[in-house]
Design an enzyme around this catalytic site. Structure first.
Site, PDB file in Angstrom:
ATOM      1  N   HIS A  17      32.329  -7.178 -20.710  1.00 18.79           N
ATOM      2  CA  HIS A  17      31.448  -6.023 -20.462  1.00 18.79           C
ATOM      3  C   HIS A  17      30.066  -6.268 -21.078  1.00 18.79           C
ATOM      4  O   HIS A  17      29.047  -5.989 -20.460  1.00 18.79           O
ATOM      5  CB  HIS A  17      32.027  -4.751 -21.106  1.00 18.79           C
ATOM      6  CG  HIS A  17      33.304  -4.260 -20.517  1.00 18.79           C
ATOM      7  ND1 HIS A  17      34.386  -3.886 -21.285  1.00 18.79           N
ATOM      8  CD2 HIS A  17      33.680  -4.041 -19.226  1.00 18.79           C
ATOM      9  CE1 HIS A  17      35.366  -3.463 -20.502  1.00 18.79           C
ATOM     10  NE2 HIS A  17      34.974  -3.557 -19.246  1.00 18.79           N
ATOM     11  N   LYS A  41      44.275   6.466 -16.318  1.00 20.95           N
ATOM     12  CA  LYS A  41      45.017   5.309 -16.837  1.00 20.95           C
ATOM     13  C   LYS A  41      45.535   5.607 -18.238  1.00 20.95           C
ATOM     14  O   LYS A  41      45.945   4.699 -18.951  1.00 20.95           O
ATOM     15  CB  LYS A  41      44.101   4.085 -16.898  1.00 20.95           C
ATOM     16  CG  LYS A  41      43.644   3.568 -15.547  1.00 20.95           C
ATOM     17  CD  LYS A  41      42.787   2.328 -15.779  1.00 20.95           C
ATOM     18  CE  LYS A  41      42.169   1.795 -14.498  1.00 20.95           C
ATOM     19  NZ  LYS A  41      41.190   0.723 -14.768  1.00 20.95           N
ATOM     20  N   ARG A  94      35.326 -10.336 -11.564  1.00 20.77           N
ATOM     21  CA  ARG A  94      35.897 -11.456 -12.317  1.00 20.77           C
ATOM     22  C   ARG A  94      36.462 -12.518 -11.390  1.00 20.77           C
ATOM     23  O   ARG A  94      36.365 -13.703 -11.643  1.00 20.77           O
ATOM     24  CB  ARG A  94      37.016 -10.968 -13.237  1.00 20.77           C
ATOM     25  CG  ARG A  94      36.518 -10.214 -14.438  1.00 20.77           C
ATOM     26  CD  ARG A  94      37.645  -9.531 -15.121  1.00 20.77           C
ATOM     27  NE  ARG A  94      38.310  -8.629 -14.199  1.00 20.77           N
ATOM     28  CZ  ARG A  94      39.229  -7.741 -14.529  1.00 20.77           C
ATOM     29  NH1 ARG A  94      39.627  -7.663 -15.770  1.00 20.77           N
ATOM     30  NH2 ARG A  94      39.754  -6.943 -13.635  1.00 20.77           N
ATOM     31  N   SER A 132      40.172  -5.299 -20.534  1.00 22.88           N
ATOM     32  CA  SER A 132      40.509  -4.395 -21.638  1.00 22.88           C
ATOM     33  C   SER A 132      42.021  -4.323 -21.802  1.00 22.88           C
ATOM     34  O   SER A 132      42.523  -4.202 -22.928  1.00 22.88           O
ATOM     35  CB  SER A 132      39.964  -2.989 -21.356  1.00 22.88           C
ATOM     36  OG  SER A 132      38.570  -3.010 -21.311  1.00 22.88           O
TER      37      SER A 132
HETATM   38  O1  PNS Z   1      36.706   0.111 -15.767  1.00 22.88           O
HETATM   39  P1  PNS Z   1      37.345   0.644 -14.521  1.00 22.88           P
HETATM   40  O2  PNS Z   1      38.568   1.459 -14.884  1.00 22.88           O
HETATM   41  O3  PNS Z   1      37.633  -0.437 -13.522  1.00 22.88           O
HETATM   42  O4  PNS Z   1      36.268   1.646 -13.864  1.00 22.88           O
HETATM   43  C1  PNS Z   1      36.600   2.364 -12.694  1.00 22.88           C
HETATM   44  C2  PNS Z   1      35.537   3.422 -12.375  1.00 22.88           C
HETATM   45  C3  PNS Z   1      35.285   4.313 -13.579  1.00 22.88           C
HETATM   46  C4  PNS Z   1      34.246   2.746 -11.987  1.00 22.88           C
HETATM   47  C5  PNS Z   1      36.051   4.248 -11.151  1.00 22.88           C
HETATM   48  O5  PNS Z   1      37.366   4.631 -11.405  1.00 22.88           O
HETATM   49  C6  PNS Z   1      35.223   5.507 -10.900  1.00 22.88           C
HETATM   50  O6  PNS Z   1      34.085   5.435 -10.539  1.00 22.88           O
HETATM   51  N1  PNS Z   1      35.874   6.671 -11.087  1.00 22.88           N
HETATM   52  C7  PNS Z   1      35.253   7.971 -10.913  1.00 22.88           C
HETATM   53  C8  PNS Z   1      35.809   8.660  -9.649  1.00 22.88           C
HETATM   54  C9  PNS Z   1      35.119   8.094  -8.431  1.00 22.88           C
HETATM   55  O7  PNS Z   1      33.944   8.335  -8.219  1.00 22.88           O
HETATM   56  N2  PNS Z   1      35.842   7.252  -7.649  1.00 22.88           N
HETATM   57  C10 PNS Z   1      35.240   6.516  -6.537  1.00 22.88           C
HETATM   58  C11 PNS Z   1      35.360   7.207  -5.219  1.00 22.88           C
HETATM   59  S1  PNS Z   1      36.973   7.030  -4.583  1.00 22.88           S
END
Ligand code: PNS
Length: 167
Positions: A17, A41, A94, A132
């Site tokens: 990150h 999660k 990644r 993570s």
């Molecule tokens: O670190 P992560 O868990 O891969 O991040 C995922 C994240 C936070 C980018 C994603 O889950 C997110 O944007 N969630 C908010 C809800 C949303 O807007 N979802 C996308 C439309 S389906």
């Protein structure tokens, strides 16, 4: 002003990150690290703890980077982006296995809010295996995480697992 959002769970922040934050900060005038409150999660660190750890990293490891801040958000990323007047979402890739999911989310976000585009940065090869969840797994067994998370948060991660074991 070009504003970008780097969203994620950051449970906890890793060196992968950190690498993306540093590189993304050069592409925009202002980079907001968006910490999702309810990741679905069941995060180990609360949103406030995740924000605190990132702030610590910004203060201790990224002192030379002046255009980055961190905020937590709830709900849809595009709503947060709109509120912050951001035009760019940054995500790290990644491996090719990340791509299918990321493409779907990027296209959905663009459909929901056409003014926003997702920019993918390929993770530095050094961190391509890192996540993570790998850090959490190792830390939960008391293994060494020094090569995986920024130095200033190592003890916070161990302390969290100690605290969890003691309840
Ligand atoms: O670190 P992560 O868990 O891969 O991040 C995922 C994240 C936070 C980018 C994603 O889950 C997110 O944007 N969630 C908010 C809800 C949303 O807007 N979802 C996308 C439309 S389906």
């Amino acid at each position: 002003m070009k504003i970008g959002i780097y969203p994620g769970s950051f449970d906890p922040i890793t060196l992968g990150h950190l690498d993306i934050i540093e590189r993304a900060s050069k592409l925009v005038d202002k980079l907001i690290i968006g910490v999702l409150i309810n990741t679905g999660k069941n995060p180990v660190f609360s949103a406030d703890e995740r924000v605190r750890l990132i702030k610590k990293v910004l203060e201790e490891d990224l002192v030379h980077v002046k255009n980055v801040c961190v905020e937590k958000f709830e709900g849809l990323l595009v709503d947060f982006a709109q509120e912050k007047e951001a035009g760019i979402i940054v995500r790290g890739l990644r491996a090719v296995t990340d791509f299918e999911y990321e493409l779907q989310i990027a296209q959905t976000n663009h459909k929901l809010f056409p003014n926003i585009d997702t920019v993918f940065l390929t993770t530095n090869l050094e961190y391509s295996y890192l996540s993570s969840s790998v850090v959490r797994e190792i830390a939960s067994f008391g293994g060494k995480i020094h090569e995986f998370v920024p130095g200033c948060v190592v003890s916070d991660v161990y302390d969290k697992y100690k605290e969890m074991r003691s309840v």
